[in-house]
Design a protein around this motif. Structure first.
Motif: not given
Ligand SMILES: *Cc1c(COP(=O)(O)O)cnc(C)c1O
Length: 354
Positions: A73-75, A78, A99, A104, A152, A182, A184-185, A210, A213, A221
């Motif tokens: 996971s992203g959490t 990070n 995030h 988190e 981010e 971060d 993620a996106r 990630c 998403k 991730t």
């Molecule tokens: C979704 C997200 C995360 C965490 O991802 P998970 O896989 O849900 O743990 C971290 N940072 C940002 C900016 C996110 O949008």
């Protein structure tokens, strides 16, 4: 189980509803499932999974870093990045809405003894370089040691301009801080900014992206960075229970997404722009029309009763998250143009009856 069709982007869940809660709700299309079924597998905790290796090498190369690590996971990604770069009694500077600070559960503090110092962000979601400099603590035994700046992109679906992100990172560097991004996106951010993800990540030591998403995999991730940092992160991943075995199954989905989904991510942005434009014409709704938006519409119900509007939207087949009068609507690859029309019609109806 409902499985989205590779050609047909209408990925309504089995009940025919349109799910706008997040871009994490997509179903793997048949091509992705076939890639997963055909993946060469091994035990990744023993370092034996060739498909995981392939994904890690591909992501390291894409993001311009030496090495990469696949995480659930992203959490966790990070968290491993921050544990690998900071110690007990040290401190991370981070945007308050980011995030890492807001979503988190302060894992760095709970599990790592690392403090989080939240900084206000500007309208474009960037941290002003002056804010970074002002927040770095002097060498004083009363205070924690500031060690890292956590950035981010995108933030709330907004692509932070590259020069603004880099100005904050440069301020951090001047004070000897490390920089984490971060992302993620990050593929959404890069597409919106018209750059590649390597350029997006060049100001950061570590970058987390990630696959689950906008890229549409079931999970996963990837953390990219220097080899020694990734080595330390690998130990923390195991410590946190994130060591997975024949996880090439998921890595194969990631490789498929890089080939087939990443190049089309801007289609979600075009549909989200269509959605924002349509919603902005409706009375009883305020729509965030900021530039640099990607795959979201941020709306506030202004006038009608939010609870009634939400109930009417559910009745019309939409699944939406709501916090008071605020709603974040997320467009993803399981939606097509007709779905956008359906969402607009549902809002028009809900606002006029509520
Ligand atoms: C979704 C997200 C995360 C965490 O991802 P998970 O896989 O849900 O743990 C971290 N940072 C940002 C900016 C996110 O949008």
């Amino acid at each position: 189980m409902y499985v989205g069709d590779a050609q047909d982007r209408r990925g309504h869940n089995s009940s025919g509803k349109i799910d706008l809660r997040s871009d994490t709700v997509t179903r793997p299309p048949p091509g992705m499932l076939a890639a997963m079924a055909g993946a060469e597998l091994g035990d990744d905790v023993f370092g034996d999974d060739p498909t995981v290796h392939k994904l890690e090498e591909r992501m390291a190369d894409l993001f311009g870093k030496e090495a990469a690590l696949f995480l659930p996971s992203g959490t966790q990604s990070n968290l491993c990045a921050m544990l690998a770069q900071c110690g007990r009694g040290e401190e991370i500077l981070v945007g308050r809405p980011y995030h890492v600070y807001s979503a988190e559960a302060h894992g760095t503090s709970v599990l790592g003894g690392i403090a989080l110092e939240p900084l206000a962000v500007a309208d474009d979601q960037a941290i002003e370089p002056e804010k970074v400099s002002a927040a770095v603590k002097p060498d004083d035994p009363h205070l924690p040691v500031t060690r890292l700046l956590s950035l981010e992109n995108t933030v709330s679906g907004k692509a932070v301009p590259l020069d603004r992100q880099e100005a904050a990172a440069a301020a951090a560097r001047r004070h000897g801080l490390a920089v984490h991004l971060d992302a993620a996106r990050g593929f959404n951010a890069a597409a919106a900014l018209g750059i590649d993800v390597k350029t997006l990540a060049r100001c950061a030591d570590s970058v987390s992206a990630c696959l689950s998403k906008g890229l549409g995999t079931p999970a996963g991730t990837v953390l990219c960075g220097p080899r020694d940092l990734i080595g330390r992160a690998r130990r923390y991943r195991k410590m946190l229970g994130g060591g997975m075995r024949q996880v090439g199954l998921l890595a194969a989905a990631g490789l498929y997404a890089l080939d087939h989904h990443a190049p089309r991510i801007a289609e979600d942005h075009a549909r989200a722009a269509q959605l924002r434009a349509g919603l902005s014409k409706l009375p009883g709704l305020r729509v965030d029309m900021a530039p640099n938006q990607t795959n979201m519409a941020l709306v506030t119900i202004d006038g009608p009763d939010p609870e009634m509007v939400h109930a009417a939207l559910s009745e019309a087949g939409l699944i939406c998250a709501r916090q008071g009068a605020f709603m974040r609507l997320v467009v993803h690859r399981d939606m097509d143009d007709a779905d956008i029309d359906r969402v607009l019609a549902a809002f028009e109806g809900a606002l006029s009856t509520a």
